[in-house]
Design a protein around this motif. Structure first.
Motif, PDB file in Angstrom:
ATOM      1  N   GLN A   1      46.095  37.174  54.276  1.00 13.60           N
ATOM      2  CA  GLN A   1      46.670  38.348  53.636  1.00 13.60           C
ATOM      3  C   GLN A   1      45.729  38.585  52.184  1.00 13.60           C
ATOM      4  O   GLN A   1      45.623  37.578  51.580  1.00 13.60           O
ATOM      5  N   LEU A   2      45.241  39.782  52.056  1.00 11.43           N
ATOM      6  CA  LEU A   2      44.593  39.927  50.795  1.00 11.43           C
ATOM      7  C   LEU A   2      45.265  40.777  49.717  1.00 11.43           C
ATOM      8  O   LEU A   2      45.974  41.937  50.482  1.00 11.43           O
ATOM      9  N   GLN A   3      45.295  40.832  48.852  1.00 12.79           N
ATOM     10  CA  GLN A   3      45.964  41.529  47.707  1.00 12.79           C
ATOM     11  C   GLN A   3      45.025  41.934  46.544  1.00 12.79           C
ATOM     12  O   GLN A   3      44.370  41.197  46.087  1.00 12.79           O
ATOM     13  N   ALA A   4      44.855  43.429  46.539  1.00 13.96           N
ATOM     14  CA  ALA A   4      44.012  43.997  45.514  1.00 13.96           C
ATOM     15  C   ALA A   4      44.858  44.228  44.274  1.00 13.96           C
ATOM     16  O   ALA A   4      45.980  45.052  44.578  1.00 13.96           O
ATOM     17  N   SER A   5      44.429  44.236  43.143  1.00 17.48           N
ATOM     18  CA  SER A   5      45.022  44.614  42.021  1.00 17.48           C
ATOM     19  C   SER A   5      44.250  44.875  40.910  1.00 17.48           C
ATOM     20  O   SER A   5      43.036  44.669  40.897  1.00 17.48           O
ATOM     21  N   GLY A   6      44.668  45.387  39.783  1.00 12.41           N
ATOM     22  CA  GLY A   6      43.876  45.717  38.753  1.00 12.41           C
ATOM     23  C   GLY A   6      43.568  47.306  38.423  1.00 12.41           C
ATOM     24  O   GLY A   6      43.008  47.481  37.253  1.00 12.41           O
ATOM     25  N   ARG A  25      44.689  31.919  53.356  1.00 15.72           N
ATOM     26  CA  ARG A  25      43.479  31.759  54.127  1.00 15.72           C
ATOM     27  C   ARG A  25      42.354  31.490  52.666  1.00 15.72           C
ATOM     28  O   ARG A  25      42.808  32.151  51.689  1.00 15.72           O
ATOM     29  N   THR A  26      41.256  30.738  52.948  1.00 12.61           N
ATOM     30  CA  THR A  26      40.387  30.734  51.772  1.00 12.61           C
ATOM     31  C   THR A  26      39.262  31.587  52.047  1.00 12.61           C
ATOM     32  O   THR A  26      39.203  32.112  53.111  1.00 12.61           O
ATOM     33  N   PHE A  27      38.944  32.167  50.887  1.00 10.34           N
ATOM     34  CA  PHE A  27      37.707  33.091  50.843  1.00 10.34           C
ATOM     35  C   PHE A  27      36.400  32.395  50.926  1.00 10.34           C
ATOM     36  O   PHE A  27      35.510  33.201  51.348  1.00 10.34           O
ATOM     37  N   ASN A  28      36.382  31.167  51.007  1.00 11.83           N
ATOM     38  CA  ASN A  28      35.174  30.380  51.169  1.00 11.83           C
ATOM     39  C   ASN A  28      34.341  30.924  52.222  1.00 11.83           C
ATOM     40  O   ASN A  28      33.127  30.498  52.318  1.00 11.83           O
ATOM     41  N   ASN A  29      34.964  31.069  53.336  1.00 13.72           N
ATOM     42  CA  ASN A  29      34.224  31.056  54.814  1.00 13.72           C
ATOM     43  C   ASN A  29      33.952  32.631  55.174  1.00 13.72           C
ATOM     44  O   ASN A  29      33.439  32.961  56.015  1.00 13.72           O
ATOM     45  N   TYR A  30      34.157  33.538  53.953  1.00  9.14           N
ATOM     46  CA  TYR A  30      34.172  35.200  54.182  1.00  9.14           C
ATOM     47  C   TYR A  30      33.172  35.767  53.233  1.00  9.14           C
ATOM     48  O   TYR A  30      33.105  35.416  52.080  1.00  9.14           O
ATOM     49  N   ALA A  31      32.567  36.546  53.914  1.00 12.84           N
ATOM     50  CA  ALA A  31      31.830  37.524  52.934  1.00 12.84           C
ATOM     51  C   ALA A  31      32.796  38.518  52.578  1.00 12.84           C
ATOM     52  O   ALA A  31      33.582  38.560  53.208  1.00 12.84           O
ATOM     53  N   VAL A  32      32.667  39.210  51.271  1.00 12.97           N
ATOM     54  CA  VAL A  32      33.936  40.129  50.885  1.00 12.97           C
ATOM     55  C   VAL A  32      33.273  41.329  50.318  1.00 12.97           C
ATOM     56  O   VAL A  32      32.192  41.372  49.638  1.00 12.97           O
ATOM     57  N   SER A  69      31.724  39.619  41.992  1.00 16.29           N
ATOM     58  CA  SER A  69      31.782  37.988  41.718  1.00 16.29           C
ATOM     59  C   SER A  69      33.009  37.372  42.347  1.00 16.29           C
ATOM     60  O   SER A  69      33.976  38.111  42.819  1.00 16.29           O
ATOM     61  N   ARG A  70      32.859  36.194  42.511  1.00 11.21           N
ATOM     62  CA  ARG A  70      33.838  35.517  43.253  1.00 11.21           C
ATOM     63  C   ARG A  70      33.990  34.201  42.370  1.00 11.21           C
ATOM     64  O   ARG A  70      32.945  33.385  42.007  1.00 11.21           O
ATOM     65  N   ASP A  71      35.222  33.736  42.413  1.00 11.82           N
ATOM     66  CA  ASP A  71      36.032  32.352  41.946  1.00 11.82           C
ATOM     67  C   ASP A  71      36.432  31.690  42.800  1.00 11.82           C
ATOM     68  O   ASP A  71      37.507  32.036  43.386  1.00 11.82           O
ATOM     69  N   TYR A  72      35.873  30.673  43.393  1.00 10.71           N
ATOM     70  CA  TYR A  72      36.147  29.847  44.568  1.00 10.71           C
ATOM     71  C   TYR A  72      37.479  29.040  44.334  1.00 10.71           C
ATOM     72  O   TYR A  72      38.580  29.090  45.148  1.00 10.71           O
ATOM     73  N   ASN A  75      40.186  31.252  44.387  1.00 13.99           N
ATOM     74  CA  ASN A  75      40.176  32.193  45.702  1.00 13.99           C
ATOM     75  C   ASN A  75      40.223  33.582  45.600  1.00 13.99           C
ATOM     76  O   ASN A  75      41.101  34.332  46.118  1.00 13.99           O
ATOM     77  N   THR A  76      39.467  34.137  44.700  1.00 17.03           N
ATOM     78  CA  THR A  76      39.677  35.619  44.350  1.00 17.03           C
ATOM     79  C   THR A  76      38.252  36.076  44.078  1.00 17.03           C
ATOM     80  O   THR A  76      37.171  35.326  43.767  1.00 17.03           O
ATOM     81  N   VAL A  77      38.054  37.407  44.549  1.00 14.17           N
ATOM     82  CA  VAL A  77      36.808  38.099  44.329  1.00 14.17           C
ATOM     83  C   VAL A  77      36.919  39.191  43.349  1.00 14.17           C
ATOM     84  O   VAL A  77      38.313  39.836  43.275  1.00 14.17           O
ATOM     85  N   TYR A  78      36.125  39.646  42.427  1.00 12.87           N
ATOM     86  CA  TYR A  78      36.463  40.558  41.267  1.00 12.87           C
ATOM     87  C   TYR A  78      35.525  41.731  41.461  1.00 12.87           C
ATOM     88  O   TYR A  78      34.303  41.384  42.009  1.00 12.87           O
TER      89      TYR A  78
END
Length: 122
Positions: A1-6, A25-32, A69-72, A75-78
């Motif tokens: 599940q993805l949660q967008a905020s900000g 799930r981890t973002f590590n295996n995904y392009a975003v 950008s992403r912070d592994y 587990n977040t993409v900005y």
């Protein structure tokens, strides 16, 4: 599940940082990717980042103003947005794709967040 905020209300020329966090799930295996949809318009591509975070792509309308950008560890993409314009007003969605390279095509993405509203207005 993805949660967008900000998202929120910001004046023209202002800045916002959107976050897309993954749970379960981890973002590590995904392009975003980030997409946006303005009222009465179709959803459009904004930015994408590769699985390894080393390559990014942007739409012409946001290039030079937005940074993905992403912070592994988190587990977040900005999506850092500066010099915002009224035409940036939209609901912003993040998507995760089971692929190495980011994509500007919505059909490449397997999971989507619920969206966060960005309003640029004085």
């Amino acid at each position: 599940q993805l949660q967008a905020s900000g998202g929120g209300l910001v004046q023209p020329g202002g800045s916002l940082r959107l976050s897309c966090a993954a749970s379960g799930r981890t973002f590590n295996n995904y392009a975003v990717g980030w997409f946006r949809q303005a009222p009465g318009k179709e959803r459009e591509f904004v930015a994408a980042i590769n699985r390894d975070g080393l390559d990014t792509m942007y739409s012409d309308s946001v290039k030079g103003r937005f940074t993905i950008s992403r912070d592994y560890a988190k587990n977040t993409v900005y999506l850092q947005m500066i010099s915002l314009k009224p035409e940036d007003t939209a609901v912003y969605y993040c998507g995760a794709a089971r692929r190495y390279i980011g994509s500007s095509s919505m059909t490449s993405y397997d999971y989507w967040g619920q969206g966060t509203l960005v309003t640029v207005s004085s």
